[in-house]
Write a protein that holds these residues in place. Sequence first.
Motif: not given
Lengths: 248, 121
Positions: B40-44, B113-117
């Motif tokens: 989510s943006r929060a932990s981003g 994060e990289e994987k999900s992007s």
Amino acid sequence: MAESTEQHGPLEQFEVKSLVDMHLGGLDVSFTNSSAWMVLAIILATLLLTLSMSGRAMVPGRWQSISELCYEFVANMVRDNVGSEGRKYFPFIFTLFVFILFSNILGMLPYSFTTTSHIIVTFALAFVVFLGVTVIGFLKNGLGFLKLFVPSGVPVALMPLLVVIEVISYFIRPISLSVRLFANMMAGHTMLKVFGGFVISLGLLLGWAPLVFLVALTGLEIGIAFLQAYVFTILTCLYLHDALHPGH
Amino acid sequence: MTDPNNGTSESARRKSLEDLDKRLKTARGQSPDSAHGGKSRASGSNSGVAVAWRISIELAVAIGVCAAIGIGLDTWLGTKPWLLVVFIVLGFAAGVRNVYRIAQKVAAEMEEEEKSSDRGA
């Protein structure tokens, strides 16, 4: 530290003054300016969160958006860092976040008192977190919680040393948690006061330079107020995660 | 939040929220299944600054506290300066351990994060 000869030392702002003297069994439990600002933080937070949500509109207005933003911010933090079991502890974590945030922000008002700039306040918060997390860990996992102190996949010869290190690093947590918040708030506010003093003492001619810096510093301090509330909360989440899943 | 059917059970409530979430996501033109997998943006906002604040104090406090414990035990047991030496070393190790743990977590998050992007694109 603070020069008492000066009218306003940079550390004077941290002085705890008693507003209503109270004594309970030899203990000084006076209602101080620190208590007053804490109460104010709680009242303002409660007012903001309840009044803004009183409409309960499906499409939120400005104030409701603020509340929902706070809620979602913490809810996402809990979900990402603790997992779905963390939902139960959301109320506490949300309260913690809002209280620290409001204390920090209220501290940015001129003439105000920053409650979080006192280590005893932040330590009390951190110690509650530490105790709570430890109790939850033992309740959820029983003695299996002690697995947290035993790293997996290390030779037996190294085990005693590593267990000692793990135990120490566990007990350091409440202290590093409290020192981080306290040191940031205290250092920032002292800096603000020191540069404010420069502006006055350098006068009209040269005082502009520190004033410009002071404006930038104020912006930075507001950022830090948010950031430290966030850091405190996210570390609480991580500790909670450790308590719920001590295996790794 | 703004849920009208408060009386229903937790799972039904969650389902209706998930349904709403899905509809919101499709309305925004995102694929609905990237919603929960992605961070989510929060932990981003796990920005470098936040991590730096978390790490920097950790090491200093560990050494400081352990030095204090060492000095305290030394004066109590009369073993100056040996326990201080031992505890400073232990404190350093504990501090590094804490820093390492945070770094590990941050690295894992970044990888995810990289994987999900990658998957999202």
